[in-house]
Write an enzyme that holds these catalytic residues in place. Structure first.
Site, PDB file in Angstrom:
ATOM      1  N   ASP A   1       9.177  -3.383   0.669  1.00  0.00           N
ATOM      2  CA  ASP A   1       9.387  -1.813   1.077  1.00  0.00           C
ATOM      3  C   ASP A   1       8.817  -1.677   2.494  1.00  0.00           C
ATOM      4  O   ASP A   1       7.640  -1.679   2.793  1.00  0.00           O
ATOM      5  CB  ASP A   1       8.445  -0.912   0.242  1.00  0.00           C
ATOM      6  CG  ASP A   1       8.620   0.521   0.273  1.00  0.00           C
ATOM      7  OD1 ASP A   1       9.848   0.885   0.325  1.00  0.00           O
ATOM      8  OD2 ASP A   1       7.759   1.121   0.568  1.00  0.00           O
TER       9      ASP A   1
ATOM     10  N   CYS B   1      11.830   4.107   3.949  1.00  0.00           N
ATOM     11  CA  CYS B   1      12.021   5.468   3.801  1.00  0.00           C
ATOM     12  C   CYS B   1      12.176   6.275   4.982  1.00  0.00           C
ATOM     13  O   CYS B   1      11.581   7.399   5.497  1.00  0.00           O
ATOM     14  CB  CYS B   1      10.344   6.259   3.438  1.00  0.00           C
ATOM     15  SG  CYS B   1       8.991   5.695   4.632  1.00  0.00           S
TER      16      CYS B   1
ATOM     17  N   ALA C   1       0.908  -1.301  -0.025  1.00  0.00           N
ATOM     18  CA  ALA C   1      -0.160  -0.036   0.107  1.00  0.00           C
ATOM     19  C   ALA C   1       0.910   1.166  -0.299  1.00  0.00           C
ATOM     20  O   ALA C   1       1.956   1.125   0.520  1.00  0.00           O
ATOM     21  CB  ALA C   1      -0.766   0.174   1.140  1.00  0.00           C
TER      22      ALA C   1
ATOM     23  N   ASP D   1      -0.972  -6.301   1.787  1.00  0.00           N
ATOM     24  CA  ASP D   1      -1.106  -5.381   2.808  1.00  0.00           C
ATOM     25  C   ASP D   1      -2.262  -5.904   3.625  1.00  0.00           C
ATOM     26  O   ASP D   1      -3.220  -6.434   3.007  1.00  0.00           O
ATOM     27  CB  ASP D   1      -1.490  -4.119   2.356  1.00  0.00           C
ATOM     28  CG  ASP D   1      -0.905  -2.839   3.277  1.00  0.00           C
ATOM     29  OD1 ASP D   1      -0.044  -2.453   3.154  1.00  0.00           O
ATOM     30  OD2 ASP D   1      -1.797  -2.498   4.295  1.00  0.00           O
TER      31      ASP D   1
END
Length: 370
Positions: A224, A274, A145, A167
Site C-alpha cells: 500500500d 489512495c 502504518a 514502517d
C-alpha cells in the site's frame, strides 16, 4: 455515503477551525480544542455556534473575527468559553465544540466497540480481501502504518500465521502495535524499518525474523504504497505542488522492486494507492509488467470499483483486471437526503459503494523466480 443537509440556520457566534480539523468534522467528528483557530469575542460555554473551516490557512490564532474564505461546516454547542480556549494553558484538550447540526450526516464511530471494530474506508477494506491471506501463511505489509490493513489481514487469517508490518516512522509503528493489542491479534510483528531496504542477500544468524529479509521469504505481500493521496476525501485544502506529486513514482518503483524479490514463486503481490493519478497507478502496472516478466496480472475478488483508466498502454483485458475507485462517477453534488427516500435499495448500495475515497488496486501473481 454523505448527503448535504440544507436550511441549517447560521448563528451570529462563530468559531473557525483549521482545514484538517474541518475535514474530520465532515467525516463525523466533533471539534477538538487543538483544531480551533479563532472564536467570536462573546462566545461562552453552552452557546450554539456556527463552525467554519479556514481552507487557506489565513486565520490568525485567537482572532475575534475572520472575514476571508471560509466553509460552513454546521452548528454545534461550545464546551468552553473563548477566554478558556485561548488562555494559553497547554493541557487544554478534548472536545471544544460538540457538533449538533453538521452539514453532512456522517455518524461518529469514535470509541464505538474499540476492541472489536476498526474503522476503514471501503476500498481499504477491499484490499485485504483481494490479497486473500490464508491461515498459516507468512505475509508482509511493506508500508503498514497505521495498521488498519495489517490487522484486517491478520483477522482474515484467523490470527494463524505471521504478519510482518514495516514502517520507517517509529511512532506509527507503535500505533500498529497498539491496534494489534487492542484487537487481540498475536500474529502481527511490527518493525520500524525502511521498506526500500527490506531485502538482503547474505545469510545472517540470530536475526529472530527481523528485517531485512532474504529473497522469496513471503507467501503474500501488500504494498500500500506512499502516494500523493489525491483520492482522500473530504479534502478542502489542496497543498500539493507538482514537484511533490511527481516525486512518488520513483519511490513506489523502488518499493515494488523489493516486494517482487521478497515474494515466493506462486505468491501474490497486491499494489494499492489512495490516489487517482495515472502515473502512480496504471503507469506503475505497465512498468511492472515490462520490468518483471515473472509477474502476471490477476482478476480481483471482490470487484466493487471500476476498471482501470486508459492512457498507460495497457490492454482492455488488463484494465478489467484492475480496480479503480473513482468518486467522480457519482452525480451527488447537491443531493438532499429527502430526495432519496424513494430510492431502491439496490441503487442506494451502488451509490454507497461508489461514493468513497479515490483508490487503486492491482493484483499480481509471481509465476517463477526472477
Amino acid at each position: 455515503m454523505n448527503f448535504r443537509r440544507k436550511n441549517i440556520k447560521k448563528q451570529q457566534c462563530e468559531a473557525i477551525v483549521g482545514a484538517q480539523c474541518g475535514n474530520a468534522v465532515l467525516r463525523g467528528a466533533h471539534v477538538y480544542v487543538p483544531g480551533i483557530v479563532s472564536a467570536s469575542k462573546f462566545m461562552k460555554a453552552g452557546d450554539v455556534i456556527s463552525v467554519y473551516s479556514d481552507i487557506k490557512g489565513k486565520c490568525k490564532k485567537g482572532a475575534k473575527e475572520f472575514d476571508e474564505t471560509k466553509i460552513f461546516l454546521g452548528n454545534g454547542i461550545s464546551e468552553l468559553s473563548r477566554k478558556e480556549l485561548f488562555s494559553g494553558l497547554p493541557e487544554l484538550k478534548g472536545i471544544g465544540i460538540r457538533m449538533t447540526e453538521p452539514v453532512y450526516l456522517s455518524p461518529s464511530f469514535d470509541n464505538v466497540l474499540p476492541g472489536y471494530l476498526f474503522l476503514q474506508n471501503l476500498p481499504s477494506a477491499v484490499v485485504a480481501h483481494v490479497l486473500n491471506p490464508q491461515p498459516g501463511e507468512k505475509i508482509l505489509d511493506l508500508c503498514a502504518a497505521p495498521g488498519g490493513k495489517t490487522t484486517h489481514i491478520a483477522a482474515l487469517m484467523h490470527d494463524q500465521g505471521e504478519v510482518i508490518a514495516l514502517d520507517k516512522v517509529s511512532n506509527k509503528v507503535e500505533k500498529i502495535r497498539q491496534n494489534a493489542l487492542l484487537l487481540g491479534l498475536n500474529s502481527i510483528r511490527a518493525f520500524c524499518f525502511d521498506g526500500t531496504k527490506a531485502l538482503r542477500f547474505e545469510m545472517v544468524e540470530d536475526t529472530d525474523g527481523e528485517p531485512p529479509f532474504l529473497p522469496e521469504s513471503f507467501d503474500r505481500i501488500l504494498l500500500d504504497a506512499p502516494c500523493s493521496g489525491m483520492g482522500q476525501r473530504p479534502n478542502m485544502a489542496c497543498t500539493w505542488t507538482l514537484k511533490e506529486v511527481t516525486s512518488y513514482q520513483p519511490l513506489q518503483r523502488k518499493l515494488f522492486s523489493v516486494a517482487v524479490q521478497l515474494l515466493k514463486p506462486g505468491g501474490v503481490l497486491v499494489y494499492s494507492t489512495c490516489t487517482v493519478t495515472l502515473a502512480e497507478n496504471e503507469e506503475q502496472v505497465a512498468w511492472a509488467l515490462r520490468t518483471f516478466p515473472c509477474l502476471h496480472l490477476q482478476y480481483q475478488e471482490p470487484q466493487i470499483g471500476g476498471e482501470g483508466m486508459m492512457g498507460a498502454g495497457l490492454s482492455f483485458e488488463q484494465l478489467k483486471q484492475l480496480q479503480r475507485f473513482d468518486p467522480s462517477v457519482v452525480p451527488l453534488p447537491d443531493t438532499d437526503i429527502n430526495s432519496l427516500r424513494d430510492t431502491r435499495i439496490e441503487d442506494m448500495i451502488w451509490l454507497a459503494n461508489k461514493d468513497c475515497i479515490g483508490f487503486f488496486i492491482a493484483k499480481f501473481v509471481k509465476c517463477k523466480s526472477i
